[in-house]
Write an enzyme that holds these catalytic residues in place. Structure first.
Site, PDB file in Angstrom:
ATOM      1  N   LYS A   1      56.073  43.560  45.015  1.00 26.72           N
ATOM      2  CA  LYS A   1      54.526  43.475  45.147  1.00 26.72           C
ATOM      3  C   LYS A   1      54.305  43.078  46.725  1.00 26.72           C
ATOM      4  O   LYS A   1      55.245  41.989  47.049  1.00 26.72           O
ATOM      5  CB  LYS A   1      53.902  42.287  44.245  1.00 26.72           C
ATOM      6  CG  LYS A   1      52.581  42.244  44.123  1.00 26.72           C
ATOM      7  CD  LYS A   1      52.082  41.428  43.326  1.00 26.72           C
ATOM      8  CE  LYS A   1      50.603  41.100  43.161  1.00 26.72           C
ATOM      9  NZ  LYS A   1      50.092  40.428  42.272  1.00 26.72           N
TER      10      LYS A   1
ATOM     11  N   SER B   1      47.936  38.373  36.161  1.00 26.47           N
ATOM     12  CA  SER B   1      48.245  39.527  37.144  1.00 26.47           C
ATOM     13  C   SER B   1      49.595  40.353  36.893  1.00 26.47           C
ATOM     14  O   SER B   1      49.834  41.397  37.350  1.00 26.47           O
ATOM     15  CB  SER B   1      48.214  39.410  38.615  1.00 26.47           C
ATOM     16  OG  SER B   1      46.764  39.550  39.006  1.00 26.47           O
TER      17      SER B   1
ATOM     18  N   SER C   1      46.506  41.983  39.213  1.00 21.27           N
ATOM     19  CA  SER C   1      46.406  42.545  40.712  1.00 21.27           C
ATOM     20  C   SER C   1      47.879  43.129  40.755  1.00 21.27           C
ATOM     21  O   SER C   1      47.889  43.921  41.820  1.00 21.27           O
ATOM     22  CB  SER C   1      46.262  41.328  41.699  1.00 21.27           C
ATOM     23  OG  SER C   1      47.162  40.378  41.553  1.00 21.27           O
TER      24      SER C   1
HETATM   25  N1  GLN Z   1      42.315  38.847  37.877  1.00 20.32           N
HETATM   26  C1  GLN Z   1      42.508  37.402  38.166  1.00 20.32           C
HETATM   27  C2  GLN Z   1      41.723  37.106  39.427  1.00 20.32           C
HETATM   28  O1  GLN Z   1      41.369  37.886  39.952  1.00 20.32           O
HETATM   29  C3  GLN Z   1      43.889  37.110  38.109  1.00 20.32           C
HETATM   30  C4  GLN Z   1      44.559  37.387  39.617  1.00 20.32           C
HETATM   31  C5  GLN Z   1      46.121  36.917  39.557  1.00 20.32           C
HETATM   32  O2  GLN Z   1      46.604  36.617  38.612  1.00 20.32           O
HETATM   33  N2  GLN Z   1      46.597  37.139  40.834  1.00 20.32           N
HETATM   34  O3  GLN Z   1      41.942  36.002  40.091  1.00 20.32           O
END
Ligand code: GLN
Length: 484
Positions: free
Chosen positions: A79, A178, A154
């Site tokens: 990532k 995410s 994400s």
């Molecule tokens: N979707 C969640 C956010 O926008 C979690 C994101 C994540 O786990 N990095 O914060």
């Protein structure tokens, strides 16, 4: 040789038996990425040259009869918020465009030591803020199962890369879901370890008390292999801890296992088809001897508001360092390169901050910075931040109480199957709701895995298995039952 349905485990055996070489394997994936990535956009960058060099080194080792580890010669994706020395690391943001990582993250160092082949960097929502990978500055990733749909986020690039068979595993990061949510959306396995089990050194921070790196793989066994390789205490991350390796965990028998199903997770708003598929998966455990019990996690409804106070608060302070001077994108490159002149141009410095941040950050990141700055400001701190910290403790206690009665907690990973690209872009709260089942686990710091447990039409559904802190390998073991 069919490279289509390879797993890490199978590839490792084949490499040992010399059925194919690491170079052949690497070239297969590189060619596949070249052909298919423009359609899916899972990878932001490919590092072909170093992948080939690394693969040749592994082949040399195999030919000379040296011992190799499980991940030697295994192609993977990282990532793009995890540093790989010498490669650009953007975190999906314009503000880090052209920022070259000066060192390897600890997880990357470990993967390199194991001999894994890093093919490149995968797409993500800007600074890992989002649930669809649509907030990436570089453009959205598409779900390989249905190109009209999002792969989740994400870590959508990592999930799509594994699901599209661009590599055999990928690393993601999980602050509120995410890893697990995109894994569920792409029909793969995603694991968020206990907070601290994997070093965060070299991970671009979003919300440091919640962030965790973890594996995204095709099978639970592969997930175990990758987790074993990246876990461990690291002197560069004071929050990291050592958890015993898998060989130390006792074999579980389903007959001795009690599974808790929280009633708060099957509420209005969950897609009835998702509920059906997940309940069927839970039934399978029951049929094989596990005891199923309804439990209550009474503070569940406060998890999302609590998270959206704490995560932006931490993010607003973590992101203060991107000022247009120290890293990546700058509105005034002259000022950036001629450091000695900075002092004499004091008045201009503020303009550089404002303009670089104004242009460098996207809308979701700005929203979070504003939210976080607000909840941390004098006069509001007690009413929001401090109160959210107390709620976090209550959520953690809910889980502790539950684990006095049951061994694991089973829930759906997401309330809906993968949604359409663009569907939730205009309504941030709707987007936030897609993490409703994953966020509480980060607030409590617990290990949780998402495994594919069925489909609605061709769309995958994820089952989330949560365990007590440090029970990572037990969570993995219990997940394995579903695959066999
Ligand atoms: N979707 C969640 C956010 O926008 C979690 C994101 C994540 O786990 N990095 O914060």
């Amino acid at each position: 040789m069919n490279f289509e349905d390879l797993t890490i485990e199978k590839a490792h055996q084949s490499l040992l038996k010399k059925e194919f070489s690491a170079l052949e394997l690497t070239k297969f994936f590189l060619e596949r990425v070249e052909k298919e990535n423009p359609k899916i956009f899972a990878f932001l960058k490919i590092d072909e040259k170093s992948a080939i060099t690394q693969a040749k080194k592994i082949d040399e080792k195999i030919l000379t009869g040296q011992k190799i580890s499980y991940l030697a010669g295994i192609p993977c994706g990282i990532k793009d918020n995890i540093l790989v020395e010498g490669l650009e690391c953007t975190a999906g943001s314009k503000i880090l465009k052209n920022y070259i990582a000066p060192y390897d993250a600890t997880v990357v160092k470990k993967l390199k030591e194991e001999g894994a082949i890093i093919l490149g960097k995968t797409n993500l929502d800007e600074f890992a803020m989002g649930s669809s990978t649509e907030y990436s500055f570089f453009g959205p990733t598409k779900n390989p199962i249905d190109l009209k749909r999002t792969p989740g986020g994400s870590s959508g690039g990592s999930a799509a890369a594994v699901a599209a068979n661009f590599c055999l595993f990928a690393l993601g990061s999980d602050t509120g879901g995410s890893i697990r949510q995109p894994a569920a959306f792409c029909g793969i396995v995603g694991f968020k370890p206990t907070y601290g089990a994997v070093s965060r050194f070299g991970l671009i921070a979003f919300a440091s008390s919640l962030d965790q790196i973890g594996p995204m793989t095709k099978t639970v066994r592969d997930c175990e292999i990758v987790f074993e390789a990246i876990k461990g205490k690291d002197e560069m991350d004071s929050t990291s801890i050592e958890i015993p390796s898998s060989s130390h965990s006792t074999t579980l028998s389903l007959k001795d296992i009690k599974i808790g199903v929280p009633k708060e997770y099957f509420i209005k708003g969950i897609d009835p088809e998702v509920e059906k598929v997940v309940k069927k998966a839970i039934k399978k455990y029951e049929e094989n001897g596990a005891k199923i019990e309804e439990i209550s996690l009474p503070h569940t409804e406060y998890a999302l508001p609590c998270y959206y106070i704490l995560a932006p608060a931490e993010a607003s302070s973590n992101l203060a360092r991107y000022d247009g001077i120290k890293y990546g994108y700058s509105k005034n490159s002259k000022l950036k390169t001629q450091n000695s002149k900075v002092k004499s141009q004091n008045s201009k410095v503020l303009d550089v901050y404002f303009e670089s941040r104004g242009e460098g950050f996207g809308p979701e990141v700005k929203r979070r910075i504003m939210l976080g700055t607000f909840t941390l400001s004098a006069g509001y701190f007690e009413a929001y931040y401090l109160r959210a910290q107390k709620v976090r403790l209550l959520i953690k206690k809910d889980f502790e109480e539950a684990f006095k009665k049951v061994d694991f907690i089973f829930t759906p990973t997401t309330p809906t199957p993968p949604f359409l690209l663009g569907e939730k872009l205009k309504d941030p709260v709707l987007m936030y709701l897609s993490d409703i089942f994953t966020v509480p686990v980060n607030l409590a710091g617990l290990p949780a895995i998402s495994i594919p447990c069925g489909k609605i039409g061709n769309l995958p559904v994820g089952l989330q298995i949560v365990g007590p802190a440090f029970s990572d390998f037990r969570v993995i073991q219990i997940a394995k039952f579903y695959e066999t």
